[in-house]
Design a protein around this motif. Structure first.
Motif, short mmCIF file in Angstrom:
data_model
loop_
_atom_site.label_atom_id
_atom_site.label_comp_id
_atom_site.label_asym_id
_atom_site.label_seq_id
_atom_site.Cartn_x
_atom_site.Cartn_y
_atom_site.Cartn_z
N VAL A 45 43.84 38.18 56.47
CA VAL A 45 45.19 38.76 56.35
C VAL A 45 45.51 39.03 54.88
O VAL A 45 45.93 40.13 54.52
CB VAL A 45 46.25 37.83 56.97
N ILE A 46 45.31 38.03 54.04
CA ILE A 46 45.65 38.19 52.63
C ILE A 46 44.74 39.21 51.96
O ILE A 46 45.20 40.03 51.15
CB ILE A 46 45.65 36.82 51.90
N ASP A 47 43.46 39.22 52.30
CA ASP A 47 42.54 40.23 51.77
C ASP A 47 43.03 41.65 52.11
O ASP A 47 43.03 42.54 51.25
CB ASP A 47 41.14 40.06 52.36
N LEU A 48 43.41 41.84 53.37
CA LEU A 48 43.84 43.17 53.82
C LEU A 48 45.14 43.59 53.14
O LEU A 48 45.29 44.75 52.74
CB LEU A 48 43.98 43.19 55.34
N PHE A 49 46.08 42.66 53.01
CA PHE A 49 47.32 42.97 52.30
C PHE A 49 47.03 43.30 50.83
O PHE A 49 47.55 44.27 50.29
CB PHE A 49 48.31 41.81 52.38
N GLU A 50 46.20 42.48 50.20
CA GLU A 50 45.87 42.71 48.79
C GLU A 50 45.21 44.07 48.60
O GLU A 50 45.56 44.83 47.67
CB GLU A 50 44.96 41.60 48.25
N GLU A 51 44.26 44.39 49.46
CA GLU A 51 43.57 45.68 49.38
C GLU A 51 44.57 46.83 49.49
O GLU A 51 44.52 47.80 48.72
CB GLU A 51 42.54 45.74 50.51
N HIS A 52 45.50 46.73 50.44
CA HIS A 52 46.51 47.77 50.62
C HIS A 52 47.39 47.92 49.38
O HIS A 52 47.65 49.04 48.92
CB HIS A 52 47.37 47.47 51.85
N VAL A 53 47.86 46.80 48.85
CA VAL A 53 48.75 46.84 47.69
C VAL A 53 48.04 47.43 46.48
O VAL A 53 48.56 48.32 45.81
CB VAL A 53 49.33 45.44 47.38
N LEU A 72 54.92 32.17 54.59
CA LEU A 72 53.54 31.74 54.81
C LEU A 72 52.54 32.67 54.14
O LEU A 72 51.53 32.22 53.61
CB LEU A 72 53.25 31.67 56.31
N PHE A 73 52.82 33.96 54.18
CA PHE A 73 51.89 34.95 53.65
C PHE A 73 52.25 35.41 52.24
O PHE A 73 51.37 35.72 51.44
CB PHE A 73 51.83 36.17 54.59
N GLY A 74 53.53 35.45 51.94
CA GLY A 74 54.00 35.98 50.66
C GLY A 74 53.49 35.27 49.43
O GLY A 74 53.00 35.93 48.50
N PRO A 75 53.59 33.94 49.36
CA PRO A 75 53.11 33.26 48.14
C PRO A 75 51.61 33.43 47.92
O PRO A 75 51.17 33.54 46.78
CB PRO A 75 53.45 31.79 48.39
N LEU A 76 50.84 33.47 49.01
CA LEU A 76 49.39 33.66 48.87
C LEU A 76 49.09 35.04 48.27
O LEU A 76 48.25 35.18 47.38
CB LEU A 76 48.69 33.49 50.21
N LEU A 77 49.78 36.06 48.77
CA LEU A 77 49.59 37.41 48.25
C LEU A 77 50.08 37.51 46.81
O LEU A 77 49.39 38.09 45.96
CB LEU A 77 50.30 38.43 49.14
N ALA A 78 51.25 36.94 46.53
CA ALA A 78 51.79 36.98 45.17
C ALA A 78 50.82 36.34 44.18
O ALA A 78 50.58 36.87 43.09
CB ALA A 78 53.15 36.27 45.12
N GLN A 79 50.25 35.21 44.56
CA GLN A 79 49.29 34.53 43.68
C GLN A 79 48.07 35.42 43.42
O GLN A 79 47.62 35.54 42.28
CB GLN A 79 48.86 33.21 44.31
N ARG A 80 47.56 36.06 44.47
CA ARG A 80 46.41 36.96 44.30
C ARG A 80 46.72 38.10 43.35
O ARG A 80 45.88 38.54 42.58
CB ARG A 80 46.00 37.56 45.64
N LEU A 81 47.95 38.62 43.45
CA LEU A 81 48.34 39.77 42.64
C LEU A 81 48.81 39.38 41.25
O LEU A 81 49.02 40.24 40.40
CB LEU A 81 49.47 40.55 43.35
N GLY A 82 49.03 38.08 41.03
CA GLY A 82 49.52 37.61 39.74
C GLY A 82 50.97 37.96 39.50
O GLY A 82 51.37 38.24 38.37
#
Length: 181
Positions: A45-53, A72-82
């Motif tokens: 899920v986080i990989d796919l969101f990150e790829e899209h962003v 649940l998903f937001g902080p993980l994505l935010a961390q990946r994106l910095g």
């Protein structure tokens, strides 16, 4: 890469359960809890969101997560994106000065709020939640961001229930969903 994306989407889809007649008769509830229990599915899920962003937005300042599953998903994505993460909560759950908007539910009204200093005017934000149904909650978050003079780039959801036409309520906001029913 396309086959990797497809395999991740299949993994996510395989981890969404359907519960008929929950929370009331006639509703088919889509449960994302199995995604959270499986590290590979959650990573997908986080990989796919990150790829899209990364592919669609050159600059994002904040991920804005909706109460409660967007948390649940937001902080993980935010961390990946910095980038930072901001909470949109139900009324009365945040300390300090807040900004709120009222919105309609299927069975009544509710209010969503953020802390007054959570978003600075002009910041570029993405909204995130687990599911788009009628669009009421995402629309309320969108309205909150407009009140704060943020630039809402789009929204991300794991599941979109297309038959409920929630996307119509959100126009012109773009909605990216991983799985559609």
């Amino acid at each position: 890469m396309a086959s990797d994306t497809q395999s991740k989407l299949q993994l996510v889809h395989a981890h969404i359960r359907a519960f008929p007649d929950f929370p009331k008769k006639g509703i088919l509830f889509r449960d994302i809890c199995p995604i959270l229990k499986d590290p590979a599915a959650l990573k997908a899920v986080i990989d796919l969101f990150e790829e899209h962003v990364r592919k669609n937005y050159c600059h994002v300042d904040l991920i804005v997560g909706l109460d409660a599953r967007g948390f649940l998903f937001g902080p993980l994505l935010a961390q990946r994106l910095g980038v930072g993460f901001v909470l949109v909560r139900k009324k009365g759950k945040l300390p300090g000065a807040t900004v709120s908007v009222a919105y309609d539910l299927e069975y009544g009204k509710a209010e969503a709020e953020i802390q007054e200093d959570a978003v600075i005017p002009g910041q570029k934000v993405l909204l995130i939640d687990d599911l788009l149904a009628t669009g009421g909650t995402l629309f309320a978050a969108y309205e909150l961001m407009k009140k704060q003079q943020a630039e809402v780039l789009g929204s991300l959801v794991v599941v979109e229930l297309k038959e409920l036409n929630g996307i119509d309520k959100l126009r012109p906001l773009s909605v990216f969903s991983l799985v559609q029913y």
